[in-house]
Design an enzyme around this catalytic site. Structure first.
Site: not given
Length: 432
Positions: A306, A233
């Site tokens: 995610d 991320h």
């Protein structure tokens, strides 16, 4: 089961294929592309005219574990349905903070719930006991139980000596650390990205240095230990610059970006819309543009969802204390296609970032898994059929996830999965 998938547009980025080809499957693997093998008799013929036949998507970050203690280990059925509805056939499971996977028995209990016809799950083990950042876990035993790499959670361990020790341990085992490049102290108490918009809303902002300080630490310790690291991320332009330099230097590092940070910015928060309270936080337009460029040129290897299911109660609180996260695994294909369309990139580029790109990460992290993310002969028969020409509106109540919280609610998105096959077994068909 023997399947014949007929008359579809086969798009296989890993093998450079984009054209009309039939696909033949037997015993869970692709046995032929184009012409049928001698004496092949299909148990089922799937008509794919007007549809694209794609490798099953690989999501490098999706939380699908059942909440609860070790006695309730397993997978949430709604989240597995959501993955299959999104064409995802293989996913990486981050460690659960409520029940950290820090003992082999926990991993074994979890993996006993895997079944034929559901997504292939690759769990990440806890880097430290209880994810407390103090005592290293027995990584060798966790790897033997099925963990493909080791993670610490939302931020780096606050004690740098622990991270250094983890890198030395992982390097000696030939294992990988799967790290969120986020400094725990600079991230503490924040709910948005630092900048004019957070100031206007009166929100405590997380500076870009939360990512860059963490990256400097990671790369310096990599130089000392030789450990392989996957960065989970990335969210800042400055972080991408550091990653580019590390790749030029030859450090063994891969990276992903979430669909949220790839497509949204801090101004999308609007007037305290808690569906946009995410971790890492949404950042500025320049950050988004740099992330998109890095994904396009391969500096960032993969796009992930995610997927973090949050219930309505968790989002009903004031923005600063609302639970971060959003449902996303069902939207992964469509959001990848939206990025390609908005950036005027070829469809194959978008598909590569959710198939062959993450497959390359898995191959580097866990070579024993074998090659996946493609549909060549002898490949695992994990695939999805998608209508790339359709558009659909994201209606949260119609999603398969138990969570209806998404920042993309009400948005029109391109492409819709119609069916998913896992291990040669039909696993999902979208209701007409």
């Amino acid at each position: 089961m023997r399947l014949h998938i007929a008359n579809g547009r086969l798009i296989d980025p890993a093998n450079g294929v984009d054209g009309q080809h039939d696909l033949y499957i037997s015993a869970g693997r692709v046995v032929a592309v184009g012409a049928a093998p001698d004496a092949f008799q299909a148990d089922r013929r799937i008509e794919a005219k007007g549809l694209a036949v794609l490798p099953g998507l690989i999501d490098l970050s999706a939380r699908v574990a059942q909440a609860g203690n070790a006695g309730q280990a397993g997978f949430a059925p709604a989240e597995l349905r959501a993955a299959l509805a999104g064409g995802v056939t293989r996913l990486v499971l981050p460690p659960d903070a409520e029940n950290p996977p820090d003992e082999p028995t926990k991993i074994e209990a979890l993996m006993r719930h895997t079944q034929a016809g559901q997504c292939v799950i690759h769990p990440l083990g806890a880097m430290t006991v209880g994810l407390a950042g103090e005592t290293l876990t027995e990584m060798a035993l966790l790897a033997r139980a099925g963990c493909i790499a080791f993670a610490q959670g939302e931020s780096l361990a606050t004690d740098t000596r622990v991270l250094w020790g983890a890198m030395r341990y992982a390097s000696g085992l030939g294992q990988t650390l799967w790290l969120r490049p986020q400094d725990a102290w600079l991230a503490r108490g924040t709910s948005a990205a630092s900048g004019p918009y957070a100031e206007r809303l009166g929100l405590e902002g997380m500076p870009a240095q939360a990512e860059t300080v963490a990256l400097h630490t990671i790369f310096e310790l990599q130089r000392a230990t030789g450990a392989r690291v996957h960065l989970s991320h990335l969210s800042t332009a400055a972080g991408v610059d550091l990653l580019r330099a590390a790749r030029r230097e030859g450090l063994p590092v891969t990276a992903d970006v979430s669909t949220n940070n790839l497509l949204l910015t801090d101004v999308d928060i609007g007037f305290f819309d808690t569906n946009h309270h995410l971790s890492p936080p949404l950042r500025g337009q320049r950050d988004r543009d740099v992330l998109q460029a890095a994904l396009a040129d391969g500096v960032i290897d993969a796009l992930c969802s995610d997927h973090t299911p949050v219930d309505a109660r968790g989002k009903a609180a004031p923005f600063a204390v609302a639970t971060p996260g959003a449902t996303g695994v069902e939207l992964l294909l469509s959001l990848a296609l939206k990025w390609a369309r908005d950036s005027r990139r070829p469809i194959g580029d978008a598909l590569a970032r959710v198939t062959s790109g993450p497959a390359t990460v898995l191959s580097a992290v866990a070579p024993h898994l074998g090659r996946c993310g493609h549909l060549g002969v002898d490949a695992p028969a994990d695939l999805c059929l998608a209508d790339l020409d359709t558009e659909w509106m994201v209606m949260p109540a119609a999603l398969q996830s138990r969570s209806a919280q998404t920042p993309f609610a009400g948005m029109m998105l391109p492409g819709r999965v119609r069916a998913t096959v896992v291990g040669g077994q039909p696993a999902w068909e979208t209701p007409v």
